[in-house]
Enzyme design. Structure first.
Site, PDB file in Angstrom:
ATOM      1  N   SER A 101      25.811 -39.622 -45.634  1.00 27.06           N
ATOM      2  CA  SER A 101      25.170 -39.173 -44.404  1.00 27.06           C
ATOM      3  C   SER A 101      23.847 -39.896 -44.262  1.00 27.06           C
ATOM      4  O   SER A 101      23.125 -40.068 -45.249  1.00 27.06           O
ATOM      5  CB  SER A 101      24.939 -37.660 -44.437  1.00 27.06           C
ATOM      6  OG  SER A 101      24.322 -37.211 -43.247  1.00 27.06           O
ATOM      7  N   HIS A 115      22.241 -41.425 -36.180  1.00 22.99           N
ATOM      8  CA  HIS A 115      22.794 -40.639 -37.278  1.00 22.99           C
ATOM      9  C   HIS A 115      24.238 -41.063 -37.489  1.00 22.99           C
ATOM     10  O   HIS A 115      24.944 -41.406 -36.535  1.00 22.99           O
ATOM     11  CB  HIS A 115      22.738 -39.142 -36.938  1.00 22.99           C
ATOM     12  CG  HIS A 115      23.762 -38.326 -37.658  1.00 22.99           C
ATOM     13  ND1 HIS A 115      24.978 -37.975 -37.079  1.00 22.99           N
ATOM     14  CD2 HIS A 115      23.778 -37.805 -38.909  1.00 22.99           C
ATOM     15  CE1 HIS A 115      25.677 -37.266 -37.946  1.00 22.99           C
ATOM     16  NE2 HIS A 115      24.984 -37.145 -39.055  1.00 22.99           N
ATOM     17  N   VAL A 118      30.239 -40.000 -42.952  1.00 22.11           N
ATOM     18  CA  VAL A 118      31.673 -39.951 -43.232  1.00 22.11           C
ATOM     19  C   VAL A 118      31.843 -39.116 -44.489  1.00 22.11           C
ATOM     20  O   VAL A 118      31.034 -39.197 -45.417  1.00 22.11           O
ATOM     21  CB  VAL A 118      32.307 -41.356 -43.408  1.00 22.11           C
ATOM     22  CG1 VAL A 118      32.427 -42.064 -42.074  1.00 22.11           C
ATOM     23  CG2 VAL A 118      31.506 -42.213 -44.371  1.00 22.11           C
ATOM     24  N   GLY A 268      23.175 -27.329 -52.506  1.00 17.73           N
ATOM     25  CA  GLY A 268      22.896 -28.759 -52.589  1.00 17.73           C
ATOM     26  C   GLY A 268      21.422 -29.045 -52.800  1.00 17.73           C
ATOM     27  O   GLY A 268      20.573 -28.152 -52.798  1.00 17.73           O
ATOM     28  N   ARG A 269      21.113 -30.306 -52.964  1.00 17.12           N
ATOM     29  CA  ARG A 269      19.736 -30.720 -53.236  1.00 17.12           C
ATOM     30  C   ARG A 269      18.948 -30.706 -51.930  1.00 17.12           C
ATOM     31  O   ARG A 269      19.206 -31.488 -51.022  1.00 17.12           O
ATOM     32  CB  ARG A 269      19.740 -32.115 -53.853  1.00 17.12           C
ATOM     33  CG  ARG A 269      18.364 -32.611 -54.274  1.00 17.12           C
ATOM     34  CD  ARG A 269      18.519 -33.908 -55.059  1.00 17.12           C
ATOM     35  NE  ARG A 269      17.246 -34.366 -55.574  1.00 17.12           N
ATOM     36  CZ  ARG A 269      16.522 -35.337 -55.013  1.00 17.12           C
ATOM     37  NH1 ARG A 269      16.963 -35.921 -53.899  1.00 17.12           N
ATOM     38  NH2 ARG A 269      15.380 -35.726 -55.543  1.00 17.12           N
TER      39      ARG A 269
END
Length: 310
Positions: A101, A115, A118, A268-269
């Site tokens: 991303s 932006h 995939v 997530g981070r």
């Protein structure tokens, strides 16, 4: 044909590297830092979550104010709520999610923000067939749009989809217009592009090929616009408007974007998830464009779905 997750990962890491190399060359001054990371334990109630990724970020370049290109691969025992809201039958399955991303915030307000992403998901349960799908796309957010840039963007999108059927571009273009829409503002985030999700018809290889076509076409769509606009003169007033419109970008990503919600809900981070936000944005109370101005042109002619290739 079996599902080859390792081939997907190899492609995504190569895509990340190619995009970063070409953007750094286009900027001519700044370089991407590379931050390899592993998911910190204990971020959510699901202690099974694990994974990591590679975040690459460029700041304060000659052309690009901030660019983030993130690769991640995470796995866990159950999908987060954002992934099962439309698929309740998948609740309780283990999963893997991997993707690239990126968001590019240029310095010059005549260059649009862009932006792309995939991604691939697979959800598994013992004794049942795995459920998998691809998703992705890219969209363009101009501040002082030029029609030739928008047309080029959509021509490239249509060409990328062409080998997979004439119905693909209009379907994914419409999906993009509807997805990147701010209901509370009654406007699109920009001039759209492509968006698709839940892609699993026609077999793994065909879906993977379409996803690669979209990912590979991103730079062909974006870099010519950067080259055309990077030397355009601009004023502080135009920078102020750019920052005001960036506020809309922040609103969408934090309120509506499914990828952001998935990343936060899956533990997530945070630094990598929120790298999409611009370095500077502004909110002015009840701001209105001056009649006949370039700013009004954006509102009247670009922030609603249109057939740019008509």
């Amino acid at each position: 044909m079996s599902i080859d997750i390792e081939a997907v990962e190899k492609y995504l890491l190569g895509l990340q590297a190619n995009i970063c190399n070409d953007l750094a060359e286009a900027d001519g001054e700044a370089e991407f830092i590379i931050d390899n990371w592993q998911r910190e334990p204990g971020r959510t109630d699901d202690k099974s979550l694990q994974g990591g990724g590679r975040t690459r970020v460029m700041t304060n370049g000659a052309v690009i104010e901030k660019a983030g290109v993130n690769y991640s691969r995470v796995r866990g025992r159950q999908l987060p709520a954002s992934a099962t809201a439309a698929r309740p039958q998948l609740a309780g399955r283990s999963f893997q999610a991997l993707g690239v991303s990126l968001v590019i915030h240029p310095l010059n307000p005549h260059i649009p923000t862009s932006h792309a992403n995939v991604r691939f998901f697979i959800a598994e349960k013992e004794g049942e067939e795995p459920v998998w799908w691809f998703g992705g796309g890219w969209d363009l957010t101009p501040y002082y749009p030029q029609r030739e840039d928008v047309v080029h963007w959509h021509q490239t999108a249509k060409a990328a989809c062409g080998p997979f059927g004439k119905e693909v571009y209009p379907k994914y273009k419409k999906w993009c217009d509807e997805y990147f829409y701010l209901p509370h503002r009654d406007e699109t985030r920009g001039v759209g592009g492509l968006f698709f999700d839940d892609l699993n018809e026609g077999g793994f290889e065909n879906c993977f090929a379409l996803t690669r076509a979209v990912g590979d076409a991103y730079l062909r769509a974006y870099l010519p616009i950067v080259e055309r606009r990077k030397n355009d003169a601009y004023t502080q007033k135009q920078v102020d408007f750019q920052r005001y419109r960036r506020g809309r970008y922040v609103e969408f990503n934090l309120v509506y974007d499914r990828g952001t919600l998935f990343g936060l809900q899956s533990g997530g981070r945070t630094e990598s998830i929120l790298m999409s936000l611009p370095p500077l944005a502004a909110w002015d109370y009840n701001w209105q464009p001056e009649p006949g101005s370039s700013e009004e042109d954006l509102y009247l002619n670009y922030l609603k779905p249109a057939d740019w290739l008509a």
